[in-house]
Scaffold this motif. Structure first.
Motif, short mmCIF file in Angstrom:
data_model
loop_
_atom_site.label_atom_id
_atom_site.label_comp_id
_atom_site.label_asym_id
_atom_site.label_seq_id
_atom_site.Cartn_x
_atom_site.Cartn_y
_atom_site.Cartn_z
N TYR A 113 -3.92 -5.44 -1.94
CA TYR A 113 -2.75 -4.92 -2.64
C TYR A 113 -2.34 -5.82 -3.80
CZ TYR A 113 2.11 -3.54 -3.40
OH TYR A 113 3.29 -3.14 -3.98
N ILE A 133 9.18 -4.48 -3.15
CA ILE A 133 8.66 -5.42 -2.16
C ILE A 133 8.39 -4.63 -0.88
CG2 ILE A 133 9.10 -7.53 -0.86
CD1 ILE A 133 11.11 -8.32 -3.02
N GLN A 190 2.91 -6.25 2.83
CA GLN A 190 2.17 -7.19 2.00
C GLN A 190 2.13 -8.60 2.58
OE1 GLN A 190 4.41 -6.79 -1.63
NE2 GLN A 190 5.72 -8.54 -1.16
N ARG A 234 0.65 -6.89 -5.93
CA ARG A 234 2.08 -6.87 -5.68
C ARG A 234 2.84 -6.35 -6.90
NH1 ARG A 234 3.83 -11.89 -1.81
NH2 ARG A 234 2.05 -11.76 -0.36
#
Length: 571
Positions: free
Chosen positions: A246, A253, A257, A248
């Motif tokens: 992933y 958020i 993650q 970011r």
């Protein structure tokens, strides 16, 4: 064993890239070879091409595809029609491209992972006579095929919001020797997502991507989770979106993650995906009911907005302007700047409200709490300006007001004034004390004036006699000639002085009364100013507690009671 990470076609060798001069020479030699009549070159070229075509890998591919074409691509690759085919499906997210709050859709870049068993693509040699033809291919463990040449599952995104007809990128499938198939196509999804901005900019959005088949029910295809390798050659089902690769996002958020390396059964923060089972009942021509169960894998992505940008342009100016409103009450009651400051703060809040309207989506179910906070502050500023006008009116017109009502004086000036520490700083006297002090001052002034008037050579004897009419000095008759005339003149002067003193003392009493009434009303204005300031502080902090969210609240997985991790065929 099926690997967990996508097998990218990186092991395929690319043809060498030729430079400009080398490419021109190659084209020239090709033209010369085509135009020449030499018979020794062409058989050599054709011979090399046929040898390349007869390589073991290509021969195996041709053999498998030939068998596949004889059987047919249409239909499941099973031996019997009653066989249940298991397909492992997984979703790995690469990037969150966009979340459109107004149109309520999510754009993501993902890798889809398919794994199933295809008996038509098995070239394992087990030593039997039937598998003798695969003996020469026993050293080949993997093949890459085009997905158009073999059967692939028709698993689609149900909650799509895209106008494109094709969402997958072209990717070859990896076939293993035992017939295991791995297909990892890249896809750009545009799915629907219900937006909730009640706690903007501290909001949390939960979006779902629903995958399944509407042509094969549970009796044909069993849809399961793609496995996760937590140790070497040890796997367990992974009902979570994979965040291994992933990228970011700066705006959102996600809770997955940070836990992509944790074993699925031990994850605590990431929202677990669910399996839905939908029953569809149909009637045939004879009126018989047939119930079919279709599986749907619901992958959930929970995203929390990064509020740093919105804190600097929306929340912080709002709090500073709200604190600046306190200055309206700190200014003296007689200052006209109270009104001007209140109107300026109101205009500043209106500008912030326009900025909030451009930042937040308009097509939402609930208005954000920060919008309510803005509106509530504008109402408070309007009320504070109105109350400041009332206080200013009391203070300016205090000299023309009548004496305060005793009940209002007792509750407002004496009660609230002492509670807000205002009465202690103002030397106010009660009405009884004010009346006694006025009477004492009047009597003292009369005695002093009479004494000063009659002491200029006249023998005056003043006696204080108290009767129903009040105090009246009795003068003794002077002796000698002309005493009566002198006595009459002195008595007339004393009477005039007495009347003048009564008028003067009356004016002093009226002035004291007006000053005291004016002081009482101005004290009431200060008390009201303190009262309104306290009420504003209470309302402001209550609005901060109610309307400003404390952060994203943990969302309950409401599908726990509606969905399960498996579907069952009704008996």
């Amino acid at each position: 064993a099926i690997p967990n990470t996508p097998l990218l076609p990186s092991d395929r060798m690319r043809p060498p890239q030729l430079g400009g001069v080398a490419a021109a020479l190659a084209v020239a030699f090709a033209i010369l070879a085509a135009e020449s009549d030499t018979t020794t070159v062409q058989p050599e070229v054709y011979g090399r091409s046929s040898m390349r075509n007869r390589s073991l890998e290509k021969k195996l591919i041709k053999t498998l595809l030939h068998r596949y074409n004889e059987t047919g691509i249409v239909g499941r690759p099973v031996v019997k029609a009653s066989d249940l085919m298991t397909i492992q499906f997984g979703l790995a997210i690469i990037q969150i491209l966009d979340l459109d709050e107004n149109r309520q859709f999510l754009r993501t870049n993902c890798w889809m992972r398919y794994a199933w068993q295809d008996p038509l693509l098995n070239w394992t040699w087990n030593g039997t006579e039937e598998a003798r033809e695969w003996k020469s291919f026993e050293n080949i463990t993997q093949l890459r095929l085009n997905p158009e040449d073999v059967w692939t599952p028709d698993i689609r995104l149900f909650n799509f919001a895209d106008t494109r007809l094709k969402e997958k990128r072209t990717a070859r499938i990896v076939v293993y020797q035992d017939g295991s198939v791995l297909w990892v196509p890249q896809s750009l999804f545009k799915s629907t997502c219900e937006i909730e901005i009640k706690y903007f900019p501290f909001d949390t959005q939960t979006c779902s991507l629903e995958f399944g088949s509407r042509t094969y029910d549970l009796t044909k295809i069993n849809l399961t989770w793609y496995p996760f390798e937590y140790e070497v050659y040890k796997y367990e089902p992974n009902p979570y979106v994979d965040f291994t690769n992933y990228i970011r996002s700066h705006e959102w958020i996600t809770d997955g993650q940070e836990e992509f390396t944790v074993r699925p059964s031990q994850r605590e923060r990431q929202l677990k995906s669910r399996m839905k089972c939908k029953k569809i009942t149909t009637l045939d021509r004879n009126g018989t009911k047939h119930t079919r169960i279709y599986q749907t894998l619901v992958y959930k992505i929970r995203m929390r907005r990064n509020p740093a940008f919105y804190l600097s342009i929306l929340v912080l100016p709002c709090i500073l302007l709200s604190c600046l409103t306190w200055v309206i009450f700190w200014l003296p009651p007689e200052s006209p700047a109270k009104m001007l400051l209140g109107m300026n703060i109101f205009v500043a809040f209106f500008v912030l409200m326009l900025l909030l309207a451009k930042t937040t989506p308009s097509a939402v179910r609930d208005f954000p709490y920060i919008g309510y906070f803005y509106g509530f502050n504008m109402v408070l500023i309007t009320l504070s300006t109105f109350l400041a006008a009332i206080v200013l009116n009391f203070y300016v017109r205090a000299e023309r007001q009548k004496p305060m009502n005793p009940i209002l004086r007792r509750w407002a000036v004496e009660g609230l004034g002492r509670m807000f520490l205002v009465r202690q700083a103002v030397p106010l006297k009660s009405p009884a004390e004010l009346s006694a002090a006025s009477s004492t001052a009047e009597a003292a002034a009369l005695r002093s004036a009479s004494h000063q008037t009659l002491s200029g050579g006249l023998a005056v004897s003043a006696k204080s006699a108290t009767d129903d009419a009040g105090d009246s000095p009795i003068l003794s008759m002077p002796s000698g000639p002309g005493g009566m005339a002198q006595y009459g003149e002195v008595e007339r002067e004393v009477r005039e002085i007495r009347q003048f003193l009564k008028s003067y003392v009356g004016r002093l009493k009226e002035k004291d009364r007006r000053n005291m009434a004016s002081m009482e009303w101005r004290t009431l204005a200060v008390v009201l100013d303190r009262l309104f300031f306290t009420a504003y502080l209470i309302c402001f902090f209550a609005a901060v507690i109610v309307f400003i969210p404390r952060g994203h609240e943990p969302l309950e997985d409401y599908l726990n009671f509606m969905e399960s991790d498996a579907c069952y065929i009704p008996i």
